[in-house]
Design an enzyme around this catalytic site. Structure first.
Site, PDB file in Angstrom:
ATOM      1  N   PRO A 207       0.826  -1.213   0.000  1.00  0.00           N
ATOM      2  CA  PRO A 207       0.000   0.000   0.000  1.00  0.00           C
ATOM      3  C   PRO A 207       0.855   1.256   0.000  1.00  0.00           C
ATOM      4  O   PRO A 207       1.845   1.353   0.734  1.00  0.00           O
ATOM      5  CB  PRO A 207      -0.806  -0.137   1.299  1.00  0.00           C
ATOM      6  CG  PRO A 207      -0.918  -1.614   1.501  1.00  0.00           C
ATOM      7  CD  PRO A 207       0.407  -2.165   1.034  1.00  0.00           C
ATOM      8  N   CYS A 208       0.471   2.227  -0.833  1.00  0.00           N
ATOM      9  CA  CYS A 208       1.373   3.347  -1.123  1.00  0.00           C
ATOM     10  C   CYS A 208       0.988   4.645  -0.422  1.00  0.00           C
ATOM     11  O   CYS A 208       1.604   5.671  -0.660  1.00  0.00           O
ATOM     12  CB  CYS A 208       1.392   3.603  -2.632  1.00  0.00           C
ATOM     13  SG  CYS A 208      -0.225   4.046  -3.320  1.00  0.00           S
ATOM     14  N   GLN A 209      -0.023   4.631   0.442  1.00  0.00           N
ATOM     15  CA  GLN A 209      -0.495   5.884   1.011  1.00  0.00           C
ATOM     16  C   GLN A 209       0.574   6.741   1.691  1.00  0.00           C
ATOM     17  O   GLN A 209       0.575   7.959   1.541  1.00  0.00           O
ATOM     18  CB  GLN A 209      -1.655   5.631   1.999  1.00  0.00           C
ATOM     19  CG  GLN A 209      -2.988   5.404   1.329  1.00  0.00           C
ATOM     20  CD  GLN A 209      -3.103   4.026   0.700  1.00  0.00           C
ATOM     21  OE1 GLN A 209      -2.280   3.159   0.964  1.00  0.00           O
ATOM     22  NE2 GLN A 209      -4.103   3.824  -0.132  1.00  0.00           N
TER      23      GLN A 209
END
Length: 359
Positions: free
Chosen positions: A83-85
């Site tokens: 996940p790149c948040q």
């Protein structure tokens, strides 16, 4: 033993709804399992891919949980997109290494690589990850591998949206061909080519033959705004009475694409988790007075038009499906990654068979 068509068995970590998996499968890679913490990914992942969905937190995954699923091919591949948040330019919170769990997921991926020692590794993520120390630590987990990574502009590989992604390829077999992905320069694919043959629908309407081809409702003021919007234009084209309060602030001038329409003969903007909302970016349909539908967003992410996201009869929820679609790896990118590895292992096999040694 050499093979004229060597096989690759893969496990996809952080698999989501299966964008990377589906692309790898299209290229000829045998993906046996996908791992994700989100239970809402199970149906689309398994309904569209002949692979097992494992509902687990990668932080808690052990090498034993994965190793059996990597067997069966001539070569093994561990793939994933954490996940790149914390890294994304769209996220304004959690931008430090104290952001918590999502930071650790990249390190957990690296730990699994170090323990499992698969023949091949790929990681896809936002371009901003390259400047963070967590990425440098991930590279250290690839000791003994030939590594190639670069920032890929997805329009160059046939994805109809402007989307820059960090793509890493690693192999224990050699470095030949790993940089192939940088040399691909496909014709630019446009919004028109991708979605123009879908049936017209109105704002707030769902097409009876495809529940995912549904568009969010628009208020009366937003209906006036989209009617005043030109493809590729900005809210500066509107009459003053249509301007929102945010547009009147000095900071609003830095967001000209908000409440914008796409252009037929250009790539779309980056699909985000809010791509179904007219006010969330340049997500207005080029000619119809509505935001793009969830199906259109999925097709711009290069999912096949037939890709199933919900069991029959289940209610379409924009926020949930928008998150799954916007966070997905474009299928075409996964396909290019798979094609690169297939050509790589074939070259390795040819090198071994012709000389008795690796290059």
């Amino acid at each position: 033993m050499t093979s004229t068509n060597p096989t690759i068995s893969a496990v996809d970590l952080f698999c989501g709804v299966g964008g990377l998996t589906h692309g790898l499968v299209r290229s000829g890679v045998n993906v046996t399992a996908g791992v994700d913490l989100d239970p809402s990914c199970r149906f689309p992942y398994e309904a569209n891919n002949d692979a097992k969905f494992i509902e687990r937190d990668v932080n808690e995954l052990t090498a034993a949980d994965v190793s059996a699923h990597l067997n069966g091919g001539d070569y093994s591949l561990l793939a994933g997109c954490a996940p790149c948040q914390p890294f994304s330019s769209y996220s304004q919170s959690g931008r430090s290494e104290k952001a918590g769990k999502d930071w650790r997921l990249v390190s957990s991926f690296g730990d699994l690589v170090a323990e499992l020692q698969p023949d091949l590794v790929t990681m896809e993520n936002v371009a901003q990850l390259a400047s963070h120390s967590v990425f440098k630590r991930f590279l250290k987990s690839l000791k003994g591998y030939h590594v190639h990574w670069s920032i890929v502009e997805c329009t160059k590989i046939g994805v109809p949206q402007s989307r820059k992604r960090l793509v890493l390829l690693a192999s224990k077999l050699g470095d030949i061909g790993l940089d192939r992905i940088d040399g691909i320069d496909s014709p630019i694919r446009t919004v028109r080519e991708e979605i123009s043959d879908l049936p017209a629908i109105r704002a707030g309407e769902q097409h009876p033959a495809d529940p995912l081809h549904t568009a969010s409702s628009l208020s009366e003021i937003n209906m006036q705004r989209i009617r005043a919007s030109k493809p590729g234009g900005t809210w500066r084209d509107w009459d003053p009475e249509l301007l929102a309060a945010c547009h009147r602030k000095a900071s609003g001038a830095t967001y000209p694409s908000v409440y914008g329409r796409m252009e037929w003969d250009m790539p779309a903007p980056t699909m985000t988790t809010q791509c179904f909302g007219y006010g969330n970016g340049r997500f207005g349909h080029p000619v119809q007075d509505r935001a793009i539908s969830l199906r259109e967003a999925a097709m711009i992410q290069t999912f096949p038009r037939s890709y199933k996201f919900l069991p029959e009869g289940e209610t379409v929820r924009f926020n949930g499906l928008g998150r799954l679609i916007g966070n997905a790896v474009p299928v075409r990118l996964g396909e290019v990654i798979g094609e690169t590895f297939k050509q790589h292992v074939t070259a390795v096999e040819s090198g071994l068979s012709s000389s008795g040694r690796l290059f």
